[in-house]
Design an enzyme around this catalytic site. Structure first.
Site, PDB file in Angstrom:
ATOM      1  N   CYS A 586      35.700 -28.297   0.647  1.00 19.84           N
ATOM      2  CA  CYS A 586      34.693 -29.149  -0.013  1.00 19.84           C
ATOM      3  C   CYS A 586      35.068 -30.778   0.529  1.00 19.84           C
ATOM      4  O   CYS A 586      36.170 -30.834   0.871  1.00 19.84           O
ATOM      5  CB  CYS A 586      34.569 -29.189  -1.303  1.00 19.84           C
ATOM      6  SG  CYS A 586      34.102 -27.520  -2.102  1.00 19.84           S
ATOM      7  N   THR A 587      33.972 -31.539   0.575  1.00 22.15           N
ATOM      8  CA  THR A 587      34.164 -33.079   1.171  1.00 22.15           C
ATOM      9  C   THR A 587      34.099 -33.665  -0.375  1.00 22.15           C
ATOM     10  O   THR A 587      33.376 -33.961  -1.006  1.00 22.15           O
ATOM     11  CB  THR A 587      32.913 -33.171   1.594  1.00 22.15           C
ATOM     12  OG1 THR A 587      32.456 -32.567   2.795  1.00 22.15           O
ATOM     13  CG2 THR A 587      33.092 -35.100   2.048  1.00 22.15           C
TER      14      THR A 587
END
Length: 726
Positions: A586-587
């Site tokens: 995930c960012t």
């Protein structure tokens, strides 16, 4: 008209005004696009028609064409159309203030008094008797109880202008304030005149049947119908009626008065009366214009002023003429917000801030170049949502979002275009949900969503999926070619490779924004390696509008072109998502990072579009513009902006292109032009292919075999001559 008692004080119907909605729309546009804070008086034109209904008077009407054209319309807009029998023009002056306080503070009495003080001779009532002892002596009495026109009419009469254009015998004033936020308009009309003391009285007034014989009446009626049916005279409201001894009537222009001075002829002044009352003509300055015209221009011997009855010859009567509002001397106010189409109102409100910038802060702002640009956003996540909204705030109206993901429950808090409803039932596609959200925010946006994955190096494609992937490549190529600017907003490094290559090949404006946990990078890509030759990139540039044609296809400075996102890398992009923990997949970033990076990315685009060199502009840093001599209105135009929230700092860097870049060097772009989709497929399936092609493999081998001998000599004095300042 019924006969009235001789010497009675005349009663008059006040002239009434009517403003078409189009006038206010035109005034708003003129204020925003041309006038700005300039509140100088504006010449306008009103229109009226002779009364055609026994119960209703006609008004002085303002239309959109009453105002002067805007600069963009000067070449295409014609002058006010003539020849309409129901549209007689009346010149007027508009005073449009910048604030409501200024509108209230206007000295309204002084506006009228200033005109009155310029009058020279207009004092007392005038008794006009036209004709000779051989005719019936038609009497034309002054029609005003309180009103005499202001000085411009006097000057026009003496100069002869009134003979050439009789519309100048009537004039009006209009003061206004336009609240462009609320779309409300405060305004007040005035028909300037003087209050006579003693008032004007009636000398003689008889119905037409008492003045004309049956033959004369029929001839006058036929002549008037012919006058009104002719396109050259239908809108001329003042004229002469010449009746010959044989009862034949002809209508003449005022300038033809000399030809009407024949013995035995009846000469009458004619005019269009907008009032429906049989005993009360409309209050209008035209009625005083006739005797003045006859006395001071035509020199008719039977035009004699009545004895002056004012005690002080130097006294100027009070000026009056402000229109009443429901019987009170107050201004009028109209709101168009409720009557306007909601979409049109949204467009006007959205452009308001940008147009206000041009008044003082940024007069050179080119709104047209922003509203006509087509922007392609690759990625509709945290960055894509913010960039789309920033683009709309700057006036960009054509936006395409590309993404193949769906809205997850974790997205709405960070990705501003999504809500909880977008997450239900497995989630909507981000590209489509984002477009719907943009249209809810601003209905006039031309937004399109494309659900598609971007092929990436390091992610091998099975043979059965090759054709589908190549279709995606072709579609991405078409999208890039059909847009003017491309934003790379994806969350992996390898997903930016193919768009970077395609943008370099077509010489597109390209901007990358990338996020770390507490740091960000925003940069603009330089021009493609073959931008100075006639190629596909040049052909794509030719498709842009004339605003983009100023961007040269050569590096004017002769220096090295700016680099792309991959120019500083010594390895090819590879798979960065496999075998990663959840926090790596995930960012994971600080929430405030994306809005900052997105805003800077859009500001970079606006700066490029307003720079005279466009995509070829050199990378600038603070104080690099020759002490501000060549600084652009929007400030410097950097190449790279790297920021850190941990340090609350920001750096501006310049990086030039690399001959070994895996995305934009001439070797890679040339190979793509030769092999097309086969080249892309090989780059996707073989991770080391790009490194071998660009020479990075050999470079890494050379670096590994390089041995560095360290000098352990501690005597600095022996090597003082070898010291070099870096």
């Amino acid at each position: 008209m019924a006969q009235q008692e001789s010497g009675a004080v005349l009663q008059f119907a006040p002239f009434q005004s009517s403003v078409d909605e189009g006038f206010w729309h035109r005034l708003s546009s003129l204020k925003l696009n041309k006038l700005g804070i300039d509140d100088s008086p504006i010449s306008i034109t009103g229109f009226y028609a002779p009364c055609s209904h026994s119960q209703v008077s006609n008004h002085l009407t303002l239309l959109a064409e009453s105002l002067p054209p805007e600069p963009s319309e000067q070449s295409s807009t014609q002058s006010i159309s003539r020849g309409n029998r129901n549209r007689c023009s009346v010149p007027g002056i508009l005073y449009n203030t910048n604030t409501l306080e200024s509108f209230h503070a206007l000295d309204k009495q002084s506006l009228l008094k200033a005109e009155a003080e310029k009058l020279i001779v207009l004092k007392g009532a005038l008794k006009v008797r036209l004709g000779s002892r051989h005719n019936h002596g038609l009497v034309v009495a002054p029609h005003l109880q309180r009103h005499v026109p202001y000085c411009k009419i006097w000057n026009d009469i003496h100069s002869g202008k009134a003979e050439e254009d009789s519309s100048v015998l009537s004039r009006f004033l209009l003061i206004s304030f336009a609240d462009l936020k609320k779309w409300s308009f405060h305004y007040w009309f005035a028909f300037p005149a003087l209050a006579l003391d003693p008032p004007a009285t009636l000398v003689d007034l008889k119905p037409a049947s008492r003045w004309f014989s049956l033959e004369e009446a029929e001839s006058v009626s036929a002549a008037c119908n012919e006058w009104r049916n002719s396109s050259s005279t239908a809108d001329v409201p003042f004229f002469l009626v010449n009746i010959a001894p044989n009862s034949h009537a002809t209508i003449k222009h005022l300038k033809d008065w000399e030809a009407c001075q024949e013995d035995g002829h009846k000469l009458l002044f004619g005019f269009y009366d907008p009032c429906h009352l049989p005993k009360n003509p409309a209050v209008d300055s035209q009625i005083w214009g006739y005797p003045l015209l006859a006395k001071h221009r035509f020199w008719l011997p039977k035009v004699e002023p009545q004895k002056l009855e004012w005690r002080d010859e130097l006294h100027v009567p009070n000026a009056v003429g402000w229109e009443l509002n429901r019987g009170k001397k107050v201004y009028r106010c109209i709101s168009l917000a409720k009557s306007m189409d909601p979409t049109r109102l949204a467009v006007s409100a959205a452009d308001l801030n940008l147009k206000l910038m041009r008044w003082r802060a940024l007069p050179s702002l080119n709104l047209n170049i922003l509203s006509t640009r087509k922007c392609l956003l690759l990625g509709a996540g945290t960055l894509g949502c913010q960039v789309a909204r920033m683009l709309m705030a700057w006036g960009v109206r054509k936006i395409t979002l590309l993404d193949n993901g769906k809205v997850a429950m974790s997205n709405p808090l960070r990705q501003s275009l999504y809500t909880f409803d977008n997450c239900l039932n497995g989630g909507e596609f981000k590209a489509l949900a984002a477009v719907n959200s943009l249209k809810q925010i601003f209905p006039a946006v031309e937004a399109e969503g494309v659900v598609m994955a971007i092929p990436m190096p390091g992610h091998p494609v099975p043979s059965q999926e090759e054709e589908s992937v190549l279709d995606d490549c072709r579609r991405l190529c078409e999208l890039i070619e059909s847009h003017d600017a491309v934003f790379l907003l994806t969350d992996t490094r390898e997903s930016r490779w193919l768009p970077t290559l395609l943008c370099a090949n077509t010489n597109k404006l390209t901007i990358t924004a990338a996020l770390g946990f507490d740091s960000f990078l925003v940069m603009r890509h330089g021009a493609g390696p073959f931008s100075s030759t006639t190629d596909n990139g040049a052909e794509a540039m030719n498709a842009l509008s004339a605003d983009m044609s100023k961007f040269s296809l050569t590096d004017r400075g002769g220096g090295q072109r700016l680099g792309c996102y991959f120019c500083n890398d010594v390895v090819a992009p590879v798979d960065s998502t496999s075998n990663r923990t959840l926090d790596q997949q995930c960012t994971v970033t600080r929430p405030g990072l994306a809005p900052i990076a997105s805003a800077l990315a859009v500001e970079l685009l606006v700066g490029i579009l307003h720079h005279p060199h466009g995509i070829y502009a050199e990378g600038e840093i603070a104080n690099s513009s020759s002490n501000g001599i060549n600084e652009q209105p929007l400030g410097i135009l950097p190449h790279q902006i790297r920021g850190s929230l941990a340090q609350f700092s920001q750096m501006i860097l310049v990086g030039h292109s690399s001959n070994s870049c895996t995305a934009c060097c001439d070797t890679v772009v040339s190979e793509f032009r030769k092999r097309g989709m086969d080249f892309i497929l090989q780059a996707i399936n073989h991770p080391t292919y790009l490194e071998d092609l660009t020479g990075l493999t050999e470079l890494m081998k050379s670096a590994s075999s390089f041995n560095l001998d360290w000098d352990n000599e501690s005597d600095a004095d022996d090597n003082v001559d070898d010291c070099v300042e870096i």
